[in-house]
Design an enzyme around this catalytic site. Structure first.
Site, short mmCIF file in Angstrom:
data_model
loop_
_atom_site.label_atom_id
_atom_site.label_comp_id
_atom_site.label_asym_id
_atom_site.label_seq_id
_atom_site.Cartn_x
_atom_site.Cartn_y
_atom_site.Cartn_z
N SER A 109 0.81 -1.21 0.00
CA SER A 109 0.00 0.00 0.00
C SER A 109 0.85 1.27 0.00
O SER A 109 1.58 1.53 -0.94
CB SER A 109 -0.95 -0.04 1.20
OG SER A 109 -1.86 1.02 1.17
N ASP A 251 -2.79 6.16 -3.42
CA ASP A 251 -1.62 5.55 -2.78
C ASP A 251 -1.15 4.39 -3.65
O ASP A 251 -1.65 4.17 -4.76
CB ASP A 251 -1.93 5.11 -1.35
CG ASP A 251 -2.97 3.99 -1.27
OD1 ASP A 251 -3.66 3.76 -2.28
OD2 ASP A 251 -3.10 3.37 -0.20
N ASP A 253 -1.44 1.16 -3.85
CA ASP A 253 -2.33 0.14 -4.40
C ASP A 253 -3.69 0.72 -4.77
O ASP A 253 -4.61 -0.02 -5.11
CB ASP A 253 -2.48 -1.04 -3.45
CG ASP A 253 -3.21 -0.70 -2.16
OD1 ASP A 253 -3.19 0.49 -1.76
OD2 ASP A 253 -3.78 -1.61 -1.54
#
Length: 457
Positions: A109, A251, A253
């Site tokens: 992430s 972000d 992902d």
């Protein structure tokens, strides 16, 4: 006192899958292979050929973990469908669209590139519950399936799905109101050099927007580096420079979104929830007139929703817990202050593109700029203090701390609240105090922090 609910204690899985430094336990190829084997065993429920969709972000270590996870699945007779770089919510969608048995995302992430992680989705597109993750761990650590080794034609295969990105783009475009167009709208889009670097610009451009692209040149090491949701300042400057109506920063992902208004100011995640929640309520599309937020969301969200006859319910930190509450109570919109926004009518998890498209639709339908829409939300002053601790304990075991907290709550009355919780990843306690006076909030937080330090010495 607001108290975050606990979850099942697990060895590998945290609040969002397994995560850590790539090639260091637990984020090793060996563990990835074992996770693949455990997942494969857990989804086998018939004689059909079982399939798992595997996606990843743009980290260098993604190749290593993708291969290991694929090997684990195939070694248990399950086929792996490889889609390459794909947003986390894209995998959730593809699992359902392709009628796969599960999905896996290789991503850390918003973390730096040297980290990585693995998280799973069930065949319904929702993240696996805590109980299922605990079962996967048991299969690994109890070595219960080590002896299971299918051979010959029962070994799994791997396939690369080349048109996966296109499928996801078509789906995203389909949720944007057909009577609207983004023609004449300029959007600054920062993809953080992450998983959405290809698909996100395509979506907004094909709907007619002029897209100023940032963070679309991944090299395996620059994911989240000075870009995306963690560093919105670059997006804000670009919005002003190009005269854009909106800035959207994803972000790594792409399950999280940070927004910037036309003046170059970041719009708080709680403000976005207030804007969308009030809009859905006005259109009679907000289930039970309720928005789901976490314990970290500002009381200003409650006030913004109560003004129009809505309400807010809260969960533990983590978008998975927001989704669980939504499903349990039949609700359809919620999110986190950090920018995870869940529109359950369109997606089973946080989706930065769905959130961005929904926000643009609100702007067009209201005929107002983002700065004006955001004025519906006024944050209550909030202090967050991180306190280093030697160990994590239940607050019920710390009577002196509880006494201090209750004393502060009495002083705040109905105008504020206190939240104390222990970090799930660091040796820290987090103390949040909300109230009308910022200076008093700071003093109250320090008072509780000192009580925690004394109790845990």
């Amino acid at each position: 006192m607001a108290k975050e609910s606990g979850s099942i204690r697990r060895k590998l899985f945290g609040t969002d899958g397994v995560r850590g430094v790539a090639n260091v336990y637990p984020m090793t190829a060996e563990i990835a292979l074992q996770l693949g084997r455990a997942l494969a065993y857990s989804i086998r429920n018939g004689k059909h050929r079982h399939r798992v969709v595997i996606g990843k972000d743009t980290r260098l270590s993604g190749y290593m973990l993708e291969g290991a996870l694929m090997s684990g699945l195939c070694s248990m007779g399950v086929d792996a469908l490889l889609v390459g770089p794909m947003p986390t919510p894209g995998i959730s969608y593809l699992v359902q669209s392709m009628r796969a048995d599960a999905g896996a995302v290789i991503s850390a992430s918003h973390n730096p590139y040297q980290d990585n992680g693995i998280k799973f989705f069930g065949r319904d597109g929702f993240k696996l519950p805590d109980e299922t993750e605990a079962q996967l761990e048991s299969l690994i650590f109890d070595q219960a399936i080590d002896h299971l080794r299918p051979t010959a034609t029962k070994v799994g295969k791997a396939f690369r799905i080349d048109d996966a990105g296109g499928r996801y783009v078509v789906y995203l475009k389909s949720i944007f109101p057909k009577e609207l167009t983004l023609e004449g709208v300029t959007v600054v889009l920062d993809c953080a050099n992450g998983a959405a670097y290809k698909v996100a610009p395509m979506v907004f451009e094909e709907l007619g927007a002029k897209v100023i692209r940032l963070g679309v040149s991944p090299d395996g090491k620059n994911i989240n580096q000075g870009a995306g949701a963690l560093h919105p300042e670059r997006m804000c400057k670009a919005v002003v420079k190009h005269g854009a109506q909106l800035g959207l920063a994803l972000d790594g992902d792409a399950d999280r979104l940070i927004v910037c208004d036309e003046k170059g100011n970041v719009v708080d995640g709680d403000a976005i929830m207030a804007i969308c929640g009030r809009h859905l309520l006005a259109k009679r599309q907000l289930a039970k007139k309720t928005v789901v937020a976490t314990v970290m969301s500002n009381m200003g969200l409650d006030l913004a929703m109560s003004e129009v006859g809505g309400k807010v319910v809260r969960t533990a930190v983590g978008d998975r817990y927001v989704v669980e509450r939504m499903r349990k109570q039949g609700l359809n919109f919620g999110g986190e202050q950090s920018g995870h926004l869940i529109f359950l009518d369109h997606a089973t998890t946080g989706d930065g593109m769905v959130a961005g498209l929904s926000l643009l639709a609100v702007m067009l339908q209201a005929g107002k700029p983002m700065s004006e829409l955001a004025s519906c939300f006024s944050p209550v002053p909030q202090t967050l203090l991180n306190v280093k601790v030697k160990e994590r304990r239940e607050l019920d075991e710390l009577p002196t701390v509880l006494k201090t907290i209750k004393g502060v709550e009495l002083k705040l009355g109905t105008d504020g609240r206190v939240l104390v919780r222990f970090s799930g990843t660091e040796a820290k306690a987090r103390v949040l105090v909300e109230g009308p006076d910022a200076r008093r909030n700071q003093s109250y937080a320090q008072e509780i922090g000192e009580a925690l330090t004394r109790a845990l010495e």
